[in-house]
Design a protein around this motif. Structure first.
Motif, PDB file in Angstrom:
ATOM      1  N   LYS A 302      42.028  36.457  48.721  1.00 47.33           N
ATOM      2  CA  LYS A 302      42.063  35.000  48.719  1.00 47.33           C
ATOM      3  C   LYS A 302      40.733  34.463  49.248  1.00 47.33           C
ATOM      4  N   SER A 303      40.161  33.561  48.517  1.00 37.97           N
ATOM      5  CA  SER A 303      38.827  33.056  48.865  1.00 37.97           C
ATOM      6  C   SER A 303      38.941  31.941  49.895  1.00 37.97           C
ATOM      7  N   VAL A 304      39.160  32.334  51.145  1.00 36.82           N
ATOM      8  CA  VAL A 304      39.249  31.375  52.251  1.00 36.82           C
ATOM      9  C   VAL A 304      37.986  31.503  53.096  1.00 36.82           C
ATOM     10  N   PRO A 305      37.629  30.456  53.875  1.00 37.01           N
ATOM     11  CA  PRO A 305      36.340  30.461  54.598  1.00 37.01           C
ATOM     12  C   PRO A 305      36.078  31.697  55.444  1.00 37.01           C
ATOM     13  N   SER A 306      37.099  32.204  56.127  1.00 44.85           N
ATOM     14  CA  SER A 306      36.864  33.324  57.043  1.00 44.85           C
ATOM     15  C   SER A 306      36.484  34.609  56.328  1.00 44.85           C
ATOM     16  N   LYS A 307      36.750  34.690  55.024  1.00 41.34           N
ATOM     17  CA  LYS A 307      36.445  35.923  54.294  1.00 41.34           C
ATOM     18  C   LYS A 307      34.938  36.142  54.101  1.00 41.34           C
ATOM     19  N   LYS A 308      34.138  35.130  54.441  1.00 39.58           N
ATOM     20  CA  LYS A 308      32.685  35.331  54.424  1.00 39.58           C
ATOM     21  C   LYS A 308      32.268  36.346  55.483  1.00 39.58           C
ATOM     22  N   TYR A 309      33.115  36.522  56.487  1.00 35.79           N
ATOM     23  CA  TYR A 309      32.758  37.336  57.633  1.00 35.79           C
ATOM     24  C   TYR A 309      33.470  38.689  57.647  1.00 35.79           C
ATOM     25  N   CYS A 310      34.148  39.005  56.540  1.00 35.82           N
ATOM     26  CA  CYS A 310      34.879  40.269  56.430  1.00 35.82           C
ATOM     27  C   CYS A 310      34.283  41.077  55.283  1.00 35.82           C
ATOM     28  N   THR A 311      34.625  42.341  55.238  1.00 40.09           N
ATOM     29  CA  THR A 311      34.148  43.194  54.152  1.00 40.09           C
ATOM     30  C   THR A 311      35.302  44.047  53.645  1.00 40.09           C
ATOM     31  N   SER A 312      35.544  44.015  52.337  1.00 40.04           N
ATOM     32  CA  SER A 312      36.591  44.848  51.754  1.00 40.04           C
ATOM     33  C   SER A 312      36.073  46.265  51.562  1.00 40.04           C
ATOM     34  N   VAL A 325      33.052  45.179  39.273  1.00 37.31           N
ATOM     35  CA  VAL A 325      34.160  44.574  40.017  1.00 37.31           C
ATOM     36  C   VAL A 325      34.322  43.107  39.625  1.00 37.31           C
ATOM     37  N   VAL A 326      35.572  42.710  39.387  1.00 42.18           N
ATOM     38  CA  VAL A 326      35.940  41.303  39.254  1.00 42.18           C
ATOM     39  C   VAL A 326      36.425  40.862  40.633  1.00 42.18           C
ATOM     40  N   ILE A 327      35.755  39.868  41.211  1.00 43.90           N
ATOM     41  CA  ILE A 327      36.015  39.493  42.601  1.00 43.90           C
ATOM     42  C   ILE A 327      36.065  37.984  42.747  1.00 43.90           C
ATOM     43  N   THR A 328      36.818  37.507  43.690  1.00 44.01           N
ATOM     44  CA  THR A 328      36.865  36.083  44.011  1.00 44.01           C
ATOM     45  C   THR A 328      35.576  35.685  44.744  1.00 44.01           C
ATOM     46  N   PRO A 329      35.246  34.398  44.777  1.00 40.19           N
ATOM     47  CA  PRO A 329      33.981  33.975  45.389  1.00 40.19           C
ATOM     48  C   PRO A 329      34.014  34.010  46.916  1.00 40.19           C
ATOM     49  N   ASP A 330      32.814  34.111  47.506  1.00 41.89           N
ATOM     50  CA  ASP A 330      32.603  33.990  48.957  1.00 41.89           C
ATOM     51  C   ASP A 330      33.334  35.051  49.757  1.00 41.89           C
ATOM     52  N   ILE A 331      33.397  36.258  49.224  1.00 39.33           N
ATOM     53  CA  ILE A 331      33.962  37.374  49.971  1.00 39.33           C
ATOM     54  C   ILE A 331      32.803  38.173  50.548  1.00 39.33           C
ATOM     55  N   SER A 332      32.648  38.072  51.878  1.00 42.08           N
ATOM     56  CA  SER A 332      31.532  38.721  52.553  1.00 42.08           C
ATOM     57  C   SER A 332      30.233  38.347  51.824  1.00 42.08           C
ATOM     58  N   SER A 333      29.326  39.315  51.734  1.00 37.58           N
ATOM     59  CA  SER A 333      28.146  39.115  50.884  1.00 37.58           C
ATOM     60  C   SER A 333      28.359  39.804  49.547  1.00 37.58           C
ATOM     61  N   ASP A 334      29.574  40.391  49.358  1.00 31.96           N
ATOM     62  CA  ASP A 334      29.852  41.176  48.151  1.00 31.96           C
ATOM     63  C   ASP A 334      29.846  40.318  46.902  1.00 31.96           C
ATOM     64  N   SER A 335      30.457  39.119  46.989  1.00 37.17           N
ATOM     65  CA  SER A 335      30.546  38.255  45.805  1.00 37.17           C
ATOM     66  C   SER A 335      29.153  37.880  45.307  1.00 37.17           C
ATOM     67  N   ASP A 336      28.305  37.462  46.244  1.00 36.66           N
ATOM     68  CA  ASP A 336      26.944  37.074  45.847  1.00 36.66           C
ATOM     69  C   ASP A 336      26.188  38.259  45.268  1.00 36.66           C
ATOM     70  N   LEU A 337      26.353  39.427  45.874  1.00 33.93           N
ATOM     71  CA  LEU A 337      25.648  40.618  45.403  1.00 33.93           C
ATOM     72  C   LEU A 337      26.118  40.996  43.988  1.00 33.93           C
ATOM     73  N   ILE A 338      27.412  40.948  43.749  1.00 35.69           N
ATOM     74  CA  ILE A 338      27.957  41.301  42.425  1.00 35.69           C
ATOM     75  C   ILE A 338      27.405  40.374  41.351  1.00 35.69           C
ATOM     76  N   GLU A 339      27.341  39.082  41.678  1.00 36.58           N
ATOM     77  CA  GLU A 339      26.825  38.126  40.700  1.00 36.58           C
ATOM     78  C   GLU A 339      25.322  38.294  40.510  1.00 36.58           C
ATOM     79  N   ARG A 340      24.597  38.457  41.618  1.00 35.44           N
ATOM     80  CA  ARG A 340      23.138  38.570  41.550  1.00 35.44           C
ATOM     81  C   ARG A 340      22.695  39.823  40.804  1.00 35.44           C
ATOM     82  N   GLU A 341      23.355  40.939  41.062  1.00 35.40           N
ATOM     83  CA  GLU A 341      22.972  42.208  40.460  1.00 35.40           C
ATOM     84  C   GLU A 341      23.635  42.450  39.103  1.00 35.40           C
TER      85      GLU A 341
END
Length: 811
Positions: A302-312, A325-341
């Motif tokens: 679930k893409s909630v604010p606190s998930k920016k600070y967690c890592t799956s 990986v298909v991922i929801t937004p703002d999950i740790s830095s993983d979401s940004d990395l998946i989109e960027r790369e």
């Protein structure tokens, strides 16, 4: 070293199997063969270990020197509270019986128990996987913001941030969250993402597509739970969208302990044909071969604010197997990395059209060369999620000379200066800051007396307090009282300091009380004596005699009489006395209980040095190219000369109009300007300015040709150590001093790095002019180099750093 690892999960849960056990094995490498690790799990009824499973688990852990302890898990309520109290008492006795050295909590929920257990046993604790779990539980709808469970855990997370010997956060930006939510940044902050054993998850794992009937199919794998912090209905809506787009070619591989009946219900609800969702609850050791059978993976957090600070951790496992990986937004830095790369797709909306857009993007990713894509993804796994990253953190904590092997030390600094006061910042604070940098087992409780001239706004004060916690400094500002009824106000300051110190020491015994200069030393003396704590005095000088000689106090005044007696009393009783000159060392010889060291006011040669660029710029800006510039950095009056400075320069200028006076002072510029006018100086022959930083001081010193100290040569001034002399010398600048001030006169004459006068005034101008001319006729480069070398040996910061290092290590 014996370690108790606390979890709030059952042994069979993925967070124990996928992460905890692997991390413990890494810790095991660093604690020695004689050390023992005890793993506590909280067993949910549905996940209870059978006798056979328990024996198998114990045997497996025993091979790595790990002993399993289990307690029953209770959902929040009265029964849970009673069980928790009972467990705490049992664990307290267990820690004593097993001689536990470190309590290592996995996650902030277990950190609640670790923090309280640490208080009961006086053992250090670590929070591994530090994240905002309380906020996460509110955001995903499990708890309400004002609920008792939220308040307890949120309070505990704040205490963990402040008191843990170390925290291992899942992401770097957890430091920012901690600052905002908890009002502090953990002093020993490590980043340990969800790491994966790449020897287990790798490209050589044999898939089981054929046995699962997946040959020729497009397979989406999801390893995790449904509901709670994860999406549930949306997962099956995603499967339905995939089925609509890919037809019978699509299969969903769901690796979850979710009840089979509900999985079947959700599949039917979303009109999925039988067999499209392959549901398995598998051991963690079997997960790699299932991942190897997939084409892409799903992470529906679930893409909630606190998930920016967690890592799956599942992302690391997916990447290790080369899966997009298909991922929801703002999950740790993983979401940004998946989109960027471009190694997956962000799934940000759940309506039908948005899902089709997501799948269109996914098709583009999957259409890439498969081998190249997998190699790229596995490379990211090696860089960001290799278990070696966690292992290195554990080495720093538990390895030889690791943080947790060192004795924790607490120091109380009672400083009768404001935090912003340059004297404090440039001297004792810089020394303590260096010790804290070099010794992560040190913590400093800092009490300062805040004057109006250095006042902070409430927002600034909070920001500084938060920043200082990241350096393991707990700053407690106290109001400074001045004005009439001085003796009464000093007693009020003493009382405030004593109350503040008591609160600190009652909570945590201090190894040493540190004071700066004599007023601070007097206050600190009473605190140290009462609590039987050793006292260190830095910059010990006969301050009362300074004030008497300058006419600020009289010899018969009550203030002088009291302070004079107290100064000598604290000097005799302190455990360590650091004083500016050998003169005071000799004066205290045989009269003190403690150790006395010469520690002059020093300058940092990394900050103060000759800056030719600044010299050229300043001299050009003020048209000083052909002038002999004398710089004076300091105040006028009080314990310094006042009008004599101007009279001396005016007489020099009359002898040689090329002289120019550069005044760098925090005092009122109009007052100094009026003084210059009264002395007959033209505006073109002097400049009054001030500094905002040490770099500014370095620039003005570099722009000058000689520096001036304005300390009158009264008898007690031989005990003084003006900091500006060190700064002048480090910048390659010779100086003017008076006979009998500090050791500056001897050093100037012996090393030819300055001139010595009997006093300062117009009468000394002729002699000074002749000596300055001789000095400045030398080769400027040779003169600068000599001044700097003398500065390093005479006033180099290293000497004082080494003294502080020695004393704090002994305390």
């Amino acid at each position: 070293m014996n370690i108790l690892v606390l979890t709030y999960w059952s042994f069979k849960e993925p967070l124990v199997q996928a992460a905890t056990i692997g991390y413990i094995k890494e810790i095991r490498k660093y604690i020695g063969t004689e050390g023992q690790i005890y793993l506590l799990t909280m067993e949910k009824r549905a996940l209870q270990l059978s006798a056979t499973e328990r024996q198998s688990a114990e045997n497996m852990l025993a091979e790595h020197g790990i002993e399993l302890i289990t307690k029953n898990y209770h959902y929040f309520g009265l029964q849970a509270a009673l069980a928790w109290i009972k467990n705490l008492l049992w664990l307290t006795m267990f820690c004593r019986k097993k001689k536990i050295d470190i309590i290592h909590a996995r996650g902030s929920t277990a950190g609640l128990t670790a923090h309280i257990l640490s208080r009961l046993t006086k053992k250090k604790f670590v929070v591994d996987g530090f994240e905002p779990h309380a906020d996460s539980m509110v955001e995903n709808g499990t708890w309400k913001k004002g609920s008792l469970s939220f308040r307890i855990l949120h309070w505990s997370e704040k205490q963990q941030a402040r008191n843990a010997a170390a925290v291992l956060a899942m992401t770097e930006n957890m430091a920012d969250y901690s600052a905002e939510a908890y009002g502090c940044i953990p002093g020993n902050f490590f980043v340990r993402p969800g790491c994966v054993d790449l020897t287990v998850f790798n490209e050589h794992v044999t898939d089981i597509r054929a046995s699962l009937g997946l040959t020729g199919k497009l397979v989406c794998v999801y390893a995790g739970k449904l509901g709670g912090i994860y999406l549930k209905e949306e997962v099956f809506a995603f499967y339905a969208a995939c089925y609509e787009r890919f037809g019978d070619e699509f299969r969903a591989l769901l690796l979850s302990d979710h009840p089979e009946t509900e999985v079947e219900h959700l599949a039917k609800k979303h009109h999925l044909p039988a067999g499209l969702v392959i549901h398995r609850h598998v051991l963690h050791s079997d997960i790699p071969k299932y991942l190897a059978s997939a084409d892409f993976a799903l992470n529906p957090v679930k893409s909630v604010p606190s998930k920016k600070y967690c890592t799956s951790i599942k992302d690391g496992e997916y990447w290790a197997m080369g899966l997009p990986v298909v991922i929801t937004p703002d999950i740790s830095s993983d979401s940004d990395l998946i989109e960027r790369e471009e190694i997956g797709v962000i799934w940000d909306r759940f309506d039908r059209d948005s899902l089709q857009t997501v799948l269109h993007k996914l098709e583009i990713v999957l259409a890439k060369d498969r081998s190249a894509l997998q190699a790229k993804i596995r490379g990211i796994a090696r860089e960001r999620r290799d278990l070696k990253i966690a292992s290195e953190n554990y080495r720093l904590l538990y390895g030889e000379n690791g943080l947790l092997r060192k004795e924790s030390k607490q120091f109380l600094a009672l400083i009768y200066n404001s935090l912003r006061d340059p004297l404090f910042q440039n001297l004792v604070y810089s020394y303590l800051e260096k010790q804290l940098e070099e010794h992560p087992n040190y913590r400093l409780n800092l009490v300062t007396f805040e004057q109006d001239k250095y006042a902070f706004t409430a927002e600034e004060q909070q920001r500084h307090q938060i920043h200082l916690t990241s350096q393991r400094i707990d700053w407690r500002p106290v109001k400074y009282h001045s004005g009439s009824f001085k003796l009464f106000k000093k007693l009020l300051d003493l009382t405030n300091a004593f109350v503040t110190a008591t609160k600190i020491i009652v909570r945590k015994r201090q190894n040493l009380v540190i004071s700066f200069a004599n007023t601070s030393a007097v206050i600190s003396h009473f605190v140290a004596q009462f609590f039987r704590t050793p006292l260190l005095i830095y910059s010990y000088e006969p301050h009362s005699d300074f004030l008497k000689e300058f006419g600020i106090w009289t010899a018969n005044s009550v203030t002088y009489q009291i302070m004079h007696r107290l100064e000598w009393r604290v000097g005799r009783k302190a455990a360590y006395v650091l004083t500016g000159t050998r003169h005071m060392v000799e004066a205290l010889k045989g009269k003190t209980r403690g150790l006395v060291f010469r520690a002059p006011s020093s300058a940092d040669d990394r900050v103060f040095y000759f800056d030719n660029i600044a010299r050229q710029e300043i001299r050009r800006q003020y048209n000083l190219q052909n002038r002999k510039v004398i710089v004076y950095v300091g105040k006028f009056g009080g314990i310094y000369y006042q009008t004599e400075i101007i009279d001396f320069f005016a007489a020099l200028h009359a002898l040689d109009p090329s002289y120019f006076l550069l005044i760098v002072t925090p005092q009122d510029h109009q007052e100094i300007d009026a003084m210059c006018a009264d002395g007959g100086l033209n505006k073109s022959d002097y400049l009054i300015t001030e500094t905002a930083s040490q770099a500014d001081v370095r620039g003005y010193n570099s722009a000058a040709d000689i520096g001036l100290t304005a300390v009158p040569p009264y008898p007690s001034q031989r005990f003084r150590s003006p900091v500006k002399v060190g700064e002048y010398l480090m910048c390659g600048l010779p100086y003017i001093t008076m006979q009998g001030v500090s050791e500056d006169d001897e050093v100037a004459e012996k090393n030819n790095v300055g001139i010595v006068l009997p006093a300062l005034g117009a009468a000394q101008a002729d002699d000074a002019h002749s000596k300055i001319s001789d000095l400045l006729h030398q080769d400027p480069t040779t003169l600068r180099d000599r001044c700097r070398e003398v500065g390093k040996s005479y006033r180099g910061r290293q000497q004082v750093d080494q003294l502080f290092g020695r004393i704090l290590s002994e305390a």
